[in-house]
Design a protein around this motif. Sequence first.
Motif, PDB file in Angstrom:
ATOM      1  N   MET A 118     -77.990 -56.353  16.810  1.00  0.00           N
ATOM      2  CA  MET A 118     -78.326 -55.167  15.718  1.00  0.00           C
ATOM      3  C   MET A 118     -79.168 -55.854  14.940  1.00  0.00           C
ATOM      4  SD  MET A 118     -76.565 -52.760  13.219  1.00  0.00           S
ATOM      5  CE  MET A 118     -75.522 -51.784  14.605  1.00  0.00           C
ATOM      6  N   ARG A 119     -80.603 -55.362  14.721  1.00  0.00           N
ATOM      7  CA  ARG A 119     -81.576 -55.687  13.829  1.00  0.00           C
ATOM      8  C   ARG A 119     -81.433 -54.930  12.644  1.00  0.00           C
ATOM      9  NH1 ARG A 119     -86.844 -55.543  17.362  1.00  0.00           N
ATOM     10  NH2 ARG A 119     -87.811 -55.937  15.176  1.00  0.00           N
ATOM     11  N   SER A 120     -81.840 -55.315  11.622  1.00  0.00           N
ATOM     12  CA  SER A 120     -81.653 -54.401  10.015  1.00  0.00           C
ATOM     13  C   SER A 120     -83.195 -54.706   9.465  1.00  0.00           C
ATOM     14  CB  SER A 120     -80.916 -55.142   9.288  1.00  0.00           C
ATOM     15  OG  SER A 120     -79.372 -55.070   9.841  1.00  0.00           O
ATOM     16  N   THR A 121     -83.449 -53.242   8.998  1.00  0.00           N
ATOM     17  CA  THR A 121     -84.633 -53.309   7.843  1.00  0.00           C
ATOM     18  C   THR A 121     -84.367 -52.218   6.963  1.00  0.00           C
ATOM     19  OG1 THR A 121     -87.058 -52.707   7.940  1.00  0.00           O
ATOM     20  CG2 THR A 121     -85.627 -51.379   9.246  1.00  0.00           C
ATOM     21  N   ASN A 122     -85.139 -52.353   5.750  1.00  0.00           N
ATOM     22  CA  ASN A 122     -85.073 -51.412   4.987  1.00  0.00           C
ATOM     23  C   ASN A 122     -85.509 -50.074   5.159  1.00  0.00           C
ATOM     24  OD1 ASN A 122     -86.909 -50.340   2.163  1.00  0.00           O
ATOM     25  ND2 ASN A 122     -84.687 -50.965   1.624  1.00  0.00           N
ATOM     26  N   LEU A 123     -86.755 -50.303   5.684  1.00  0.00           N
ATOM     27  CA  LEU A 123     -87.494 -48.998   6.053  1.00  0.00           C
ATOM     28  C   LEU A 123     -88.082 -49.109   7.612  1.00  0.00           C
ATOM     29  CD1 LEU A 123     -89.254 -46.524   5.388  1.00  0.00           C
ATOM     30  CD2 LEU A 123     -91.112 -47.952   4.448  1.00  0.00           C
ATOM     31  N   LEU A 163     -81.097 -41.119  16.692  1.00  0.00           N
ATOM     32  CA  LEU A 163     -81.046 -41.462  15.360  1.00  0.00           C
ATOM     33  C   LEU A 163     -80.015 -40.845  14.842  1.00  0.00           C
ATOM     34  CD1 LEU A 163     -82.356 -43.150  12.945  1.00  0.00           C
ATOM     35  CD2 LEU A 163     -83.638 -40.756  12.489  1.00  0.00           C
ATOM     36  N   THR A 164     -79.013 -41.773  14.211  1.00  0.00           N
ATOM     37  CA  THR A 164     -77.817 -40.854  13.372  1.00  0.00           C
ATOM     38  C   THR A 164     -77.809 -41.668  12.264  1.00  0.00           C
ATOM     39  OG1 THR A 164     -75.423 -40.292  13.944  1.00  0.00           O
ATOM     40  CG2 THR A 164     -76.171 -42.515  14.271  1.00  0.00           C
ATOM     41  N   ARG A 165     -76.558 -41.302  11.444  1.00  0.00           N
ATOM     42  CA  ARG A 165     -76.346 -41.961  10.010  1.00  0.00           C
ATOM     43  C   ARG A 165     -74.919 -42.238  10.019  1.00  0.00           C
ATOM     44  NH1 ARG A 165     -78.524 -41.982   5.084  1.00  0.00           N
ATOM     45  NH2 ARG A 165     -77.006 -41.822   3.221  1.00  0.00           N
ATOM     46  N   GLU A 166     -74.688 -43.459   9.624  1.00  0.00           N
ATOM     47  CA  GLU A 166     -73.371 -44.026   9.323  1.00  0.00           C
ATOM     48  C   GLU A 166     -73.135 -44.628   8.066  1.00  0.00           C
ATOM     49  OE1 GLU A 166     -72.651 -46.934  12.412  1.00  0.00           O
ATOM     50  OE2 GLU A 166     -72.922 -45.786  14.160  1.00  0.00           O
ATOM     51  N   GLY A 167     -72.587 -43.782   7.275  1.00  0.00           N
ATOM     52  CA  GLY A 167     -72.323 -44.316   5.918  1.00  0.00           C
ATOM     53  C   GLY A 167     -73.739 -44.363   4.917  1.00  0.00           C
ATOM     54  N   GLU A 168     -74.041 -45.323   4.570  1.00  0.00           N
ATOM     55  CA  GLU A 168     -75.451 -45.268   3.732  1.00  0.00           C
ATOM     56  C   GLU A 168     -76.457 -45.561   4.682  1.00  0.00           C
ATOM     57  OE1 GLU A 168     -75.467 -44.575   0.546  1.00  0.00           O
ATOM     58  OE2 GLU A 168     -73.367 -43.723   0.940  1.00  0.00           O
ATOM     59  N   ASN A 169     -76.167 -46.215   5.860  1.00  0.00           N
ATOM     60  CA  ASN A 169     -77.345 -46.449   6.503  1.00  0.00           C
ATOM     61  C   ASN A 169     -77.830 -45.540   7.813  1.00  0.00           C
ATOM     62  OD1 ASN A 169     -77.931 -48.973   5.361  1.00  0.00           O
ATOM     63  ND2 ASN A 169     -76.049 -49.474   6.070  1.00  0.00           N
ATOM     64  N   PHE A 170     -78.844 -45.623   8.236  1.00  0.00           N
ATOM     65  CA  PHE A 170     -79.350 -45.083   9.556  1.00  0.00           C
ATOM     66  C   PHE A 170     -79.021 -45.855  10.640  1.00  0.00           C
ATOM     67  CE2 PHE A 170     -81.354 -42.853   6.148  1.00  0.00           C
ATOM     68  CZ  PHE A 170     -81.036 -41.453   6.451  1.00  0.00           C
ATOM     69  N   ILE A 171     -78.919 -45.527  11.777  1.00  0.00           N
ATOM     70  CA  ILE A 171     -78.786 -46.206  13.145  1.00  0.00           C
ATOM     71  C   ILE A 171     -79.609 -45.695  14.209  1.00  0.00           C
ATOM     72  CG2 ILE A 171     -77.280 -46.995  14.766  1.00  0.00           C
ATOM     73  CD1 ILE A 171     -76.361 -48.405  12.162  1.00  0.00           C
ATOM     74  N   ALA A 172     -80.391 -46.496  14.472  1.00  0.00           N
ATOM     75  CA  ALA A 172     -81.744 -45.981  15.568  1.00  0.00           C
ATOM     76  C   ALA A 172     -81.441 -46.838  17.030  1.00  0.00           C
ATOM     77  CB  ALA A 172     -82.912 -46.145  15.029  1.00  0.00           C
ATOM     78  N   THR A 173     -81.293 -46.145  18.064  1.00  0.00           N
ATOM     79  CA  THR A 173     -81.220 -46.672  19.384  1.00  0.00           C
ATOM     80  C   THR A 173     -82.736 -46.578  19.883  1.00  0.00           C
ATOM     81  OG1 THR A 173     -79.052 -46.256  19.643  1.00  0.00           O
ATOM     82  CG2 THR A 173     -80.395 -46.794  21.404  1.00  0.00           C
ATOM     83  N   ILE A 221     -80.801 -51.819  18.836  1.00  0.00           N
ATOM     84  CA  ILE A 221     -80.415 -51.047  17.697  1.00  0.00           C
ATOM     85  C   ILE A 221     -80.914 -51.619  16.428  1.00  0.00           C
ATOM     86  CG2 ILE A 221     -78.157 -50.505  16.760  1.00  0.00           C
ATOM     87  CD1 ILE A 221     -78.254 -49.578  19.514  1.00  0.00           C
ATOM     88  N   ILE A 222     -81.323 -50.470  15.690  1.00  0.00           N
ATOM     89  CA  ILE A 222     -81.887 -50.963  14.345  1.00  0.00           C
ATOM     90  C   ILE A 222     -80.948 -50.138  13.362  1.00  0.00           C
ATOM     91  CG2 ILE A 222     -83.838 -50.645  13.049  1.00  0.00           C
ATOM     92  CD1 ILE A 222     -84.472 -52.276  15.352  1.00  0.00           C
ATOM     93  N   ARG A 223     -80.728 -51.041  12.303  1.00  0.00           N
ATOM     94  CA  ARG A 223     -79.844 -50.435  11.239  1.00  0.00           C
ATOM     95  C   ARG A 223     -81.199 -50.461   9.965  1.00  0.00           C
ATOM     96  NH1 ARG A 223     -74.706 -50.361   9.714  1.00  0.00           N
ATOM     97  NH2 ARG A 223     -74.038 -51.300  11.152  1.00  0.00           N
ATOM     98  N   ALA A 224     -81.028 -49.339   9.559  1.00  0.00           N
ATOM     99  CA  ALA A 224     -82.081 -49.074   8.165  1.00  0.00           C
ATOM    100  C   ALA A 224     -81.610 -48.170   7.162  1.00  0.00           C
ATOM    101  CB  ALA A 224     -83.359 -48.227   8.979  1.00  0.00           C
ATOM    102  N   GLU A 225     -82.016 -48.818   6.019  1.00  0.00           N
ATOM    103  CA  GLU A 225     -81.363 -48.144   4.880  1.00  0.00           C
ATOM    104  C   GLU A 225     -82.340 -46.843   4.469  1.00  0.00           C
ATOM    105  OE1 GLU A 225     -81.563 -50.809   1.346  1.00  0.00           O
ATOM    106  OE2 GLU A 225     -81.133 -52.472   2.860  1.00  0.00           O
ATOM    107  N   GLN A 226     -83.512 -46.943   5.093  1.00  0.00           N
ATOM    108  CA  GLN A 226     -84.482 -45.585   4.737  1.00  0.00           C
ATOM    109  C   GLN A 226     -85.232 -45.411   6.275  1.00  0.00           C
ATOM    110  OE1 GLN A 226     -85.922 -45.438   0.596  1.00  0.00           O
ATOM    111  NE2 GLN A 226     -86.245 -47.534   1.275  1.00  0.00           N
ATOM    112  N   VAL A 227     -85.395 -44.059   6.463  1.00  0.00           N
ATOM    113  CA  VAL A 227     -86.442 -43.636   7.812  1.00  0.00           C
ATOM    114  C   VAL A 227     -87.442 -42.702   7.245  1.00  0.00           C
ATOM    115  CG1 VAL A 227     -86.156 -42.771   9.902  1.00  0.00           C
ATOM    116  CG2 VAL A 227     -84.297 -44.000   9.202  1.00  0.00           C
TER     117      VAL A 227
END
Length: 383
Positions: free
Chosen positions: A1-6, A110-120, A126-132
């Motif tokens: 899984m990769r992560s990004t703020n935006l 694209l879905t939301r899990e807790g405070e983050n968004f998860i994009a496939t 898989i991308i975890r993002a704080e904002q989309v």
Amino acid sequence: MRSTNLLIVGAGPFGLALAAYAQRRQLDYLVVGKPMEFWEKQMPAGMFLRSGPDWHLDPDGEYTIERYAAERNESAEDIMPISLDWYLGYCRWFIEQTRPNIEPQYVTHLTREGENFIATLSDGTIIRAEQVVLATGFGYFTHSPTDITSLLPPGRFAHTCDAVQLSAYQGKRVLLLGGRQSAFEWAALLSEAGAKQVHLSYRHDSPGFIEADWSWVAGLVDRIVEEPAWFRLLTEAEKDEYRHQLWAEGRLKVEPWLADRLPEAVVSLHPRTRLQGTSLNTDGSISIQLDSGESFEVDDVILATGYLVNINRLPFLSPDLLEQIKQEKGFPQLDTSFQSSVPGLYFSSFPAGNDFGPFFGFTIAVRAAAQVIGRAVQPLETS
């Protein structure tokens, strides 16, 4: 899984402008999309744009259309009207200069899990993002009115964005349903591609071949940068006046450079008519009946019926996420930063038009959107 703020979904003009803003400020961001793909694949070769040389992509005003023209030893007058091919060249140059962080994939979920968004993504990443930010443009919003399509043989019609390989219509008879700029431009291009006959049927009077005046729009869009709420604070009557003014420029006029490209021997206009019925002939042709009493046969039908926002048609939004987005007539309800009712989820481009004005169906609005959204998503420590 990769992560990004935006995470920016979409690599068309709105996505590229926001990416340039983020790149210059060294923000943690990722663009997912194939740069300018809709423009390259869903618009026909030979098309001209109605935009001016000031409709560039750079929110910081550095990599402008005029600068690109100057590097090619061209003046602003030389490039008008701007051809699709020339504009795509400018966009490629803009990408080379700004070097945005682009992943040439599609978001498939694209879905939301807790405070983050998860994009496939389409390759399974898989991308975890704080904002989309959704900057998906027009592609999902083709408008094919059922009162028209219900009268047509199944599988025998296409929207203009799917009818761009115009050489396929050489020697054929074509009915275009629509009577605004795109319909007349497709008619000209079809004629030049060797179509045998092109009919245009539309419900209104024929528009005039008059150059559209967009000079009044830039100031209104620029105002959004400092006063993001100005449009939404207008009365409904005032909003409708701006909508009508923009509609009149875009819809009641056809650019004069099309006037001499519609030979009467090939192109037949049927103003103030509606499709009344069709029948499929044994030779595969389609008999057309208009409510004016006119009838003729064609081989293909093209819908020049435009686009209509409905975010429920975005296939990658999970049902749970979609349910959380407050809507009004298919538009997301946005705050003054383009943020939806889901914290951290922003909409740019065409879907922003209900809250920020009809200008967001045009590329003149890309810089304003990039600046307002860019300020909102920028971490406090870097702002």
